[in-house]
Motif scaffolding. Structure first.
Motif, PDB file in Angstrom:
ATOM      1  N   UNK A  66     -13.005 -52.670 -21.030  1.00  0.00           N
ATOM      2  CA  UNK A  66     -14.233 -51.323 -20.531  1.00  0.00           C
ATOM      3  C   UNK A  66     -13.154 -50.234 -20.257  1.00  0.00           C
ATOM      4  N   UNK A  67     -13.388 -50.280 -19.506  1.00  0.00           N
ATOM      5  CA  UNK A  67     -12.330 -49.254 -19.334  1.00  0.00           C
ATOM      6  C   UNK A  67     -11.302 -48.553 -20.521  1.00  0.00           C
ATOM      7  N   UNK A  68     -11.050 -49.504 -20.712  1.00  0.00           N
ATOM      8  CA  UNK A  68      -9.130 -49.296 -21.675  1.00  0.00           C
ATOM      9  C   UNK A  68     -10.001 -48.981 -22.747  1.00  0.00           C
ATOM     10  N   UNK A  69     -11.670 -49.466 -23.425  1.00  0.00           N
ATOM     11  CA  UNK A  69     -12.084 -48.933 -24.346  1.00  0.00           C
ATOM     12  C   UNK A  69     -12.855 -47.599 -23.923  1.00  0.00           C
ATOM     13  N   UNK A  70     -13.211 -47.222 -23.629  1.00  0.00           N
ATOM     14  CA  UNK A  70     -13.504 -46.168 -22.793  1.00  0.00           C
ATOM     15  C   UNK A  70     -12.565 -44.933 -23.067  1.00  0.00           C
TER      16      UNK A  70
END
Length: 322
Positions: A312-316
Motif C-alpha cells: 500500500x505505501x509503495x503504491x502511494x
C-alpha cells in the motif's frame, strides 16, 4: 529437487483466458472496434450503409449501457471501467463471456492438473471473472491514455477550423472525421447529438464526466463560458490546447523520472511473495521445524500485515498526480 509445474500451468491458463476474450471481442465486432484503427468506428459504420441516427443510437448505447448494468447483481464493480472502455458487449453478454471463460478454465484445469474438484471450480471462477475484469481494466486504461494523447491535436484542429471561419459545430464535425478512434467516434457522437438539437457544451460536459478526465472538463467549461458570455473561442481553445499539451509533457516527464522508483516499488512489493512461492516449491518442508510452535501463526499474520502495508505505501509513494 522437484519443482511443481502447477503455478506455471495456472499462469498459462490465465493468459489463454485473456487472449480468448480478446479474440471473441474481435470476432463479434470485427477490427473496426480496435483502438488503433485509422478510420474511426463511427465513419466505418456510416460507410457500411448505416444511417446517421442508427449509428448514433448504437454508439450511445455502447457507451451508456453499462451504467445501469442491466439489473445484474454486483455488476457495478465492472460498470465504470466498462463504460470508460466503451465495451460493445452488453452487460449480459459480458457476464455470459465470464461464464464461458470459467467453463473453459475448468476444462483446462481438469485436463492439466489433478487438484481437488472444489479447488478447480474456485480457480476457474477466479480466472473467468478476473480475466474479464483484467481485460476490461486494460481496455479502459488504454482508451483513456489514447484520448489524453489525442485531445491536444483535436483542440488545435478546432482552433484552425474556427480561425478560417467555420462555426464551432463544424469544427466538431471536422474532428469527428479527421481524428481516429477513440476520440474521433466520441466527437462524432457529440456532433450528431448537436445536429439533433442538444447543446454542444452539455454534450462535452457529459463526455468529460463519463471519462472523469480533467482536460475534458477544461474544454467543456471553456465552451460553456464562451457560449454564455461571448469572446474569441479560437484564442480560448488555443490557450487550452497549450495547457493540455504542457500537462501531457509534464506527465510524461514525471513518468520517466519516477519509472525507476515504480519498478523498485513493484520489486520490493512482489519479491517476498515470489520468495515464499519459490521456497514452497523447492523445499516444501522448509518451515516444518517451526510450524508447530506457538509463535508461528502470530508471526505469519504479522509478516502478512507488514507485506500488505508495504504494498500500500509503495503504491502511494510512486503514484504521483500531475
Amino acid at each position: 529437487m522437484i519443482i511443481s509445474p502447477t503455478p506455471i500451468i495456472y499462469a498459462l491458463i490465465f493468459v489463454a483466458v485473456l487472449l480468448l476474450v480478446e479474440g471473441i471481442y474481435l470476432m463479434v465486432f470485427g477490427k473496426s472496434i480496435s483502438l488503433n484503427n485509422r478510420l474511426n468506428r463511427r465513419l466505418d459504420l456510416l460507410e457500411k450503409g448505416a444511417g446517421r441516427e442508427q449509428v448514433l443510437d448504437q454508439l450511445r448505447k455502447e457507451v451508456s449501457q453499462h451504467v445501469t448494468g442491466g439489473g445484474i447483481p454486483f455488476y457495478q464493480i465492472l460498470a465504470t471501467k466498462a463504460q470508460r472502455a466503451a465495451i460493445a458487449f452488453s452487460p449480459r453478454q459480458l457476464v455470459m463471456v465470464m461464464v464461458l471463460l470459467s467453463v473453459f478454465s475448468f476444462l483446462l484445469l481438469t485436463v492439466a492438473t489433478d487438484g481437488p474438484l472444489i479447488v478447480r471450480i474456485l480457480v476457474a471462477l477466479v480466472f473467468g471473472i478476473g480475466g474479464v475484469y483484467t481485460w476490461v481494466d486494460r481496455k479502459a486504461k488504454k482508451r483513456m491514455a489514447m484520448i489524453e494523447e489525442q485531445l491536444p491535436d483535436a483542440v488545435e484542429l478546432m482552433v484552425r477550423s474556427l480561425r478560417v471561419g467555420h462555426p464551432f459545430s463544424s469544427a466538431i464535425n471536422i474532428v469527428a472525421r479527421e481524428i481516429p478512434d477513440p476520440l474521433g467516434s466520441e466527437f462524432g457522437i457529440i456532433a450528431d447529438e448537436a445536429a439533433y438539437g442538444r447543446e454542444i457544451s452539455e454534450a462535452l460536459k457529459t463526455f468529460a464526466e463519463r471519462m472523469d478526465m480533467q482536460d475534458l472538463r477544461f474544454l467543456a467549461v471553456a465552451v460553456s463560458i464562451q457560449a454564455q458570455s461571448g469572446g474569441n473561442l479560437a484564442e480560448i481553445l488555443h490557450g487550452l490546447a497549450q495547457v493540455i499539451r504542457a500537462r501531457f509533457k509534464l506527465f510524461r516527464r514525471v513518468k520517466a523520472i519516477t519509472a525507476e522508483a515504480k519498478w523498485s516499488g513493484m520489486f520490493l512489493s512482489g519479491f517476498p511473495f515470489v520468495a515464499l512461492l519459490m521456497i514452497t516449491l523447492i523445499k516444501p518442508d522448509y518451515y516444518d521445524d517451526v510450524r508447530e510452535t506457538a509463535a508461528f501463526i502470530p508471526a505469519a499474520i504479522a509478516v502478512g500485515v507488514f507485506l500488505v502495508a508495504n504494498v500500500i505505501f509503495m503504491r502511494i509513494m510512486v503514484n504521483i498526480k500531475v
